[in-house]
Design an enzyme around this catalytic site. Structure first.
Site, PDB file in Angstrom:
ATOM      1  CD  GLN A  44      -2.502  -1.226   2.693  1.00  0.00           C
ATOM      2  OE1 GLN A  44      -3.499  -0.580   2.986  1.00  0.00           O
ATOM      3  NE2 GLN A  44      -1.920  -2.033   3.553  1.00  0.00           N
ATOM      4  N   GLY A  61       2.643  -4.414   9.031  1.00  0.00           N
ATOM      5  CA  GLY A  61       2.608  -2.976   9.285  1.00  0.00           C
ATOM      6  C   GLY A  61       1.486  -2.208   8.624  1.00  0.00           C
ATOM      7  CB  THR A  62      -1.301  -2.415   6.811  1.00  0.00           C
ATOM      8  OG1 THR A  62      -2.509  -1.743   6.457  1.00  0.00           O
ATOM      9  CG2 THR A  62      -1.496  -3.910   6.711  1.00  0.00           C
ATOM     10  CG  HIS A  73      -3.005   2.434  -1.801  1.00  0.00           C
ATOM     11  ND1 HIS A  73      -3.015   2.337  -0.432  1.00  0.00           N
ATOM     12  CD2 HIS A  73      -4.134   1.808  -2.214  1.00  0.00           C
ATOM     13  CE1 HIS A  73      -4.099   1.679  -0.024  1.00  0.00           C
ATOM     14  NE2 HIS A  73      -4.785   1.334  -1.095  1.00  0.00           N
ATOM     15  CD  GLU A  98      -0.527   0.314  17.058  1.00  0.00           C
ATOM     16  OE1 GLU A  98      -0.525   0.729  18.231  1.00  0.00           O
ATOM     17  OE2 GLU A  98      -0.537   1.060  16.065  1.00  0.00           O
ATOM     18  CG  ASP A 138       8.145   3.686   0.689  1.00  0.00           C
ATOM     19  OD1 ASP A 138       8.626   2.651   0.189  1.00  0.00           O
ATOM     20  OD2 ASP A 138       7.567   3.686   1.798  1.00  0.00           O
ATOM     21  CB  CYS A 156      -2.698  12.814 -18.041  1.00  0.00           C
ATOM     22  SG  CYS A 156      -3.858  14.052 -18.651  1.00  0.00           S
TER      23      CYS A 156
HETATM   24  N1  APR Z   1       6.806  -2.405  12.079  1.00  0.00           N
HETATM   25  C1  APR Z   1       5.602  -2.870  11.698  1.00  0.00           C
HETATM   26  N2  APR Z   1       4.461  -2.173  11.806  1.00  0.00           N
HETATM   27  C2  APR Z   1       4.556  -0.927  12.324  1.00  0.00           C
HETATM   28  C3  APR Z   1       5.765  -0.366  12.743  1.00  0.00           C
HETATM   29  C4  APR Z   1       6.938  -1.161  12.607  1.00  0.00           C
HETATM   30  N3  APR Z   1       8.140  -0.723  12.971  1.00  0.00           N
HETATM   31  N4  APR Z   1       5.519   0.881  13.216  1.00  0.00           N
HETATM   32  C5  APR Z   1       4.200   1.079  13.105  1.00  0.00           C
HETATM   33  N5  APR Z   1       3.598  -0.012  12.567  1.00  0.00           N
HETATM   34  C6  APR Z   1       2.189  -0.252  12.279  1.00  0.00           C
HETATM   35  C7  APR Z   1       1.229   0.489  13.180  1.00  0.00           C
HETATM   36  O1  APR Z   1       1.009  -0.274  14.354  1.00  0.00           O
HETATM   37  C8  APR Z   1      -0.024   0.580  12.312  1.00  0.00           C
HETATM   38  O2  APR Z   1      -0.858  -0.529  12.507  1.00  0.00           O
HETATM   39  O3  APR Z   1       1.930   0.227  10.988  1.00  0.00           O
HETATM   40  C9  APR Z   1       0.536   0.518  10.885  1.00  0.00           C
HETATM   41  C10 APR Z   1       0.391   1.799  10.127  1.00  0.00           C
HETATM   42  O4  APR Z   1      -0.953   2.041   9.900  1.00  0.00           O
HETATM   43  P1  APR Z   1      -1.435   3.234   8.974  1.00  0.00           P
HETATM   44  O5  APR Z   1      -0.653   4.456   9.317  1.00  0.00           O
HETATM   45  O6  APR Z   1      -2.919   3.295   9.057  1.00  0.00           O
HETATM   46  O7  APR Z   1      -0.927   2.814   7.524  1.00  0.00           O
HETATM   47  P2  APR Z   1      -1.561   1.853   6.461  1.00  0.00           P
HETATM   48  O8  APR Z   1      -2.373   0.778   7.120  1.00  0.00           O
HETATM   49  O9  APR Z   1      -0.477   1.447   5.544  1.00  0.00           O
HETATM   50  O10 APR Z   1      -2.533   2.848   5.703  1.00  0.00           O
HETATM   51  C11 APR Z   1      -3.237   2.353   4.592  1.00  0.00           C
HETATM   52  O11 APR Z   1      -4.112   4.541   4.147  1.00  0.00           O
HETATM   53  O12 APR Z   1      -3.036   6.588   4.317  1.00  0.00           O
HETATM   54  C12 APR Z   1      -3.689   5.724   3.467  1.00  0.00           C
HETATM   55  O13 APR Z   1      -3.363   5.127   1.209  1.00  0.00           O
HETATM   56  C13 APR Z   1      -2.701   5.319   2.435  1.00  0.00           C
HETATM   57  O14 APR Z   1      -1.690   3.225   1.925  1.00  0.00           O
HETATM   58  C14 APR Z   1      -2.194   4.014   2.965  1.00  0.00           C
HETATM   59  C15 APR Z   1      -3.449   3.421   3.581  1.00  0.00           C
END
Ligand code: APR
Length: 238
Positions: A96, A183-184, A114, A211, A99, A122
């Site tokens: 997602q 990590g999402t 994403h 978490e 980078d 465009c």
């Molecule tokens: N290792 C693994 N996970 C981690 C770490 C780490 N060192 N640090 C933080 N996290 C976890 C957090 O606990 C959290 O659950 O990464 C997750 C980040 O969550 P979000 O910030 O919500 O990111 P993401 O789930 O990728 O967001 C999805 O939302 O912002 C939009 O389109 C954008 O692709 C993105 C989408």
């Protein structure tokens, strides 16, 4: 911590989110409280925002481009690239993240659902493909135009737009025996649903992060820890 057992016949689908790049110094969406300089990120990353205030949208993505250029892949990116070298076509990575740290770590079988910071396309969707563009623009006047004359926009899937490659994602999940999610937060759809698609396909599902994600109940296994610390150990081949 025992390594994840991966047999010669397993096929793995990996989904990564902002957390995989956190240890490279790129803030997650949640860590920033969903805010950027007082703007809600959802108010900057939408087609409506682009139409209303393209300068603001470009300012945000120029800042993210600059940060991504400074960042380096961390041990989590490297461990996933090493796993791909071992598994070849039995490995698929869907991120997602916008980078380019996975590809700089060596990942090849990779889909940016994403979009990508390192490309523009465009604004009017004239049909021309995205072009490589990692430039940082200080003003809207500096932003190049498409061949058709319209302004370029970042090659990013904004909130409310359809993610890229969903057919391929569906096919790859349907063929996988393991889903590894890293990590999402499980808060953005359809990615948060992939774990359910994997269950339908009969796959083991593993989550890695410090978490529990919102969709934690759907996983077979949860490993709580920072990806850069636990992934290299979990993915050792012994
Ligand atoms: N290792 C693994 N996970 C981690 C770490 C780490 N060192 N640090 C933080 N996290 C976890 C957090 O606990 C959290 O659950 O990464 C997750 C980040 O969550 P979000 O910030 O919500 O990111 P993401 O789930 O990728 O967001 C999805 O939302 O912002 C939009 O389109 C954008 O692709 C993105 C989408």
């Amino acid at each position: 911590m025992d390594p994840i057992l991966i047999s010669e016949t397993d096929r793995i689908f990996v989904l990564t989110g902002a957390g995989v790049s956190a240890e490279s110094g790129l803030p997650t969406f949640r860590a920033s409280d969903g805010l950027w300089e007082g703007h809600r990120i959802e108010d900057v990353c939408t087609p409506e925002a682009l139409a209303r205030n393209p300068a603001l949208v470009w300012e945000f993505y120029s800042m993210r481009r600059a940060a991504a250029k400074e960042a380096q892949p961390n041990p989590a990116h490297l461990a996933l690239a090493a796993l791909e070298r071992r598994m070849g076509d039995r490995f698929f990575l869907c991120t997602q993240n916008v980078d380019d740290l996975h590809e700089r770590a060596g990942s090849q079988r990779l889909l940016h659902m994403h979009g990508e910071l390192a490309k523009s396309r465009c604004e009017e969707n004239c049909g021309r493909p995205p072009v490589p563009d990692f430039a940082v623009y200080r003003t809207l006047n500096e932003v190049p135009r498409c061949v058709c004359g319209a302004l370029l926009r970042p090659h990013i899937v904004f909130f409310g737009e359809v993610p890229l490659g969903l057919d391929l994602i569906q096919e790859k999940i349907g063929n996988s025996t393991i889903m590894l999610v890293v990590g999402t937060s499980g808060s953005v759809y359809p990615a948060a649903n992939f774990v359910h698609w994997a269950h339908i396909a009969g796959a083991r599902t593993i989550y890695i992060g410090p978490e529990r994600p919102l969709n934690a109940a759907a996983f077979t296994t949860i490993v709580e820890g920072a990806a850069g610390q636990v992934l290299p150990e979990l993915l050792t081949s012994s």
